[in-house]
Enzyme design. Structure first.
Site, PDB file in Angstrom:
ATOM      1  N   PRO A  30     -12.682  37.530  44.784  1.00 34.22           N
ATOM      2  CG  PRO A  30     -11.261  36.370  43.367  1.00 34.22           C
ATOM      3  CD  PRO A  30     -11.320  36.998  44.725  1.00 34.22           C
ATOM      4  CB  ALA A  74     -19.070  31.788  42.460  1.00 32.23           C
ATOM      5  CB  CYS A 120     -12.429  27.331  45.851  1.00 31.30           C
ATOM      6  SG  CYS A 120     -14.188  26.928  45.731  1.00 31.30           S
ATOM      7  CG  ASN A 147     -10.059  36.934  52.376  1.00 33.24           C
ATOM      8  OD1 ASN A 147     -10.346  35.881  51.836  1.00 33.24           O
ATOM      9  ND2 ASN A 147     -10.961  37.869  52.590  1.00 33.24           N
ATOM     10  N   GLY A 148     -10.431  37.691  55.601  1.00 32.42           N
ATOM     11  CA  GLY A 148     -11.223  37.006  56.616  1.00 32.42           C
ATOM     12  C   GLY A 148     -11.731  37.943  57.688  1.00 32.42           C
ATOM     13  NE  ARG A 204     -17.768  35.442  54.590  1.00 31.81           N
ATOM     14  CZ  ARG A 204     -17.833  35.022  55.856  1.00 31.81           C
ATOM     15  NH1 ARG A 204     -18.965  34.575  56.351  1.00 31.81           N
ATOM     16  NH2 ARG A 204     -16.755  35.082  56.626  1.00 31.81           N
TER      17      ARG A 204
END
Length: 386
Positions: A28, A30, A113, A215-216, A240
Site C-alpha cells: 500500500p 498513499a 507507517c 519487504n524492502g 517503491r
C-alpha cells in the site's frame, strides 16, 4: 529488456484461502495504489494488489472519500484493503463493515507507517511497542474477519534500541492472522540506507505456522528471488520498486515461474504504459482534469533514464488533458531502446534517518497508560479518509 529474468522453480503463495500464482504483494502506498494503479499492475502480472491505507474511524463513519477508496473495479479479484487504526473497537467495527458488506477478500492491518503525523499519535510503526494494545487490536480484528484472511504489515520497530517485530510476529501468529509482512527497517530509518534482510530471516524462524513476507529494497525480479533465497521468506511485498514501472509484476511473475509475457521496455512501451495509467486515473476520478493532475507525479518515475528532454518532462508534469499527453508523447523517439542501468535502482522517497515522533512518554512502558490512552483517542478522531 528491463532486466534479465531469473530462472526459478514455480513458487506460489497461499494467504488463507487465497491462492496466488506468484508470491508477490503490492505494498500500500498513499496516493499511489488506488484502483487505477492496481488495475494497471494486474494487467502485467500476478499477485495480490493492496489498496491505499484506509483510516478505520473514517471507514466506520462512512466518510465519502474513504468509501470511494475502498471501491474496487469489477476486474479486481481478490480485493485487498489495508486498514490503519489505533483503537481495538473501531478497528473491529471497520473489519466487520468490510466483511458484512462484502467489500474485501483480504484485509491487512498497518503497523508499519513511519510518517510523523501517524507515529506522533501512537499509530503505525509506533503501536507494536504497546504489546497489550497490539494484541487486542489484532485479536479482535481476526475475530471480526471470520473467513476473510487478515494479515499484518509492520517494521522492525521504532529504532535500533526499541525493536518490536519478533514479539509482534509471535502475537499476530497466536491471534490467528493469515500472514505477517515485515519491512526490514525501523521507523527511525524511514526509507534510508539498506533494508536489513537478516531481520526477515529472523522473523521467519520465529513465525512458523503462517507465511512470512519480506519487504524492502526490491528493485528488480532478481532482488525478489534473492530475498526469498537468502531469508527463506514465503513471498515478497513490493513498494517503491514498481513506481513508474508497473510491468515489474510481469517480471516478478516470470521469475517465480508463473505465466507472463516478456517485456521489451522501449520508450514506446513506457509511453504506452504511462498513457494507460493516465486513462485509468481519469476513469477512477471520473474527471479528466483531476486524473491528469494525478499522473503528473509519476512522470519522473516512468521516464527515469530515458531520452526525454527537460522541457518535455516539465510539460508532461503540467498536463491537464489526455489529448495533451498524446501530443507530447508523439514528440518522443518511441523506438529508443531500454537504457539499462540508468533506468534501474532506487526510485521514490528515501530521506534520511530521523528521530521518530512519538507521544510523550511512549517508550517508558510497553503497556498503555492513561496519558497514552488520551493520545490514541485523539488519533481516532482523524476522519480525513485514506
Amino acid at each position: 529488456m528491463t532486466s534479465v529474468l531469473v530462472d526459478a522453480p514455480a513458487r506460489a503463495l497461499s494467504i488463507g484461502p487465497i491462492e496466488l500464482d506468484a508470491p508477490v504483494v503490492l505494498a500500500p502506498m498513499a496516493g499511489i495504489t488506488n484502483t487505477a494503479f492496481r488495475r494497471l499492475c494486474r494487467e502485467y502480472g500476478a499477485g495480490l494488489y493492496v489498496s491505499e491505507m484506509i483510516t478505520t474511524r473514517a471507514l466506520v463513519e462512512r466518510n465519502a472519500t474513504t468509501m470511494r477508496l475502498i471501491t474496487h473495479h469489477e476486474s479486481e479479484t481478490p480485493r485487498s484493503i489495508q486498514l490503519y487504526g489505533v483503537d481495538p473497537a473501531t478497528t473491529e467495527a471497520a473489519v466487520r463493515l468490510l466483511v458484512e458488506e462484502d467489500r474485501a477478500d483480504h484485509i491487512d492491518l498497518n503497523f508499519g507507517c513511519p510518517v510523523p503525523k501517524v507515529t506522533r499519535k501512537g499509530g503505525g510503526s509506533a503501536l507494536p511497542w504497546k504489546l497489550g494494545l497490539f494484541r487486542e487490536i489484532v485479536t479482535r480484528a481476526v475475530r471480526a474477519a471470520g473467513d476473510i484472511p487478515l494479515t499484518v504489515k509492520m517494521r522492525k520497530g521504532i529504532d535500533a534500541d526499541h525493536l518490536t517485530y519478533l514479539d509482534a510476529g509471535r502475537i499476530a501468529e497466536d491471534a490467528g492472522v493469515a500472514a505477517v509482512a515485515l519491512h526490514a527497517r525501523t521507523a527511525a530509518e524511514f526509507y534510508s540506507g539498506e533494508a536489513d534482510w537478516s531481520a526477515i530471516a529472523a522473523l521467519k524462524e520465529a513465525v512458523t505456522s503462517v507465511p512470512v513476507l519480506g519487504n524492502g529494497d526490491i528493485w528488480s525480479a532478481e532482488d525478489a528471488v534473492r530475498m526469498m533465497d537468502e531469508t527463506g521468506c514465503d513471498g515478497v511485498v513490493v513498494g517503491r520498486g514498481c513506481l513508474g514501472r508497473p510491468w515489474l509484476f510481469g517480471e516478478l511473475a516470470a521469475a517465480f515461474g508463473a505465466e507472463s509475457r516478456p517485456v521489451d521496455a522501449t520508450l514506446g512501451f513506457v509511453a504506452q504504459a504511462f498513457r494507460r495509467h493516465a486513462e485509468l486515473l481519469v476513469e477512477f476520478f471520473d474527471d479528466e482534469g483531476r486524473g491528469c493532475r494525478d499522473i503528473r507525479k509519476h512522470v519522473a518515475w516512468y521516464f527515469k533514464g530515458y531520452p526525454v528532454g527537460g522541457e518535455t518532462r516539465a510539460r508532461l508534469a503540467t498536463v491537464s488533458s489526455l489529448a495533451e499527453i498524446d501530443d507530447l508523447l508523439a514528440t518522443l523517439d518511441l523506438d529508443a531502446p531500454y537504457p539499462g542501468a540508468a533506468a534501474e535502482g532506487q526510485r521514490g522517497r528515501a530521506g534520511s534517518p530521523k528521530r521518530p515522533a512519538l507521544p510523550e512518554g511512549w517508550l517508558d512502558s510497553r503497556e498503555v497508560g492513561a496519558e497514552a490512552s488520551a493520545t490514541l483517542a485523539e488519533a481516532e478522531l482523524d476522519t480525513s479518509g485514506g
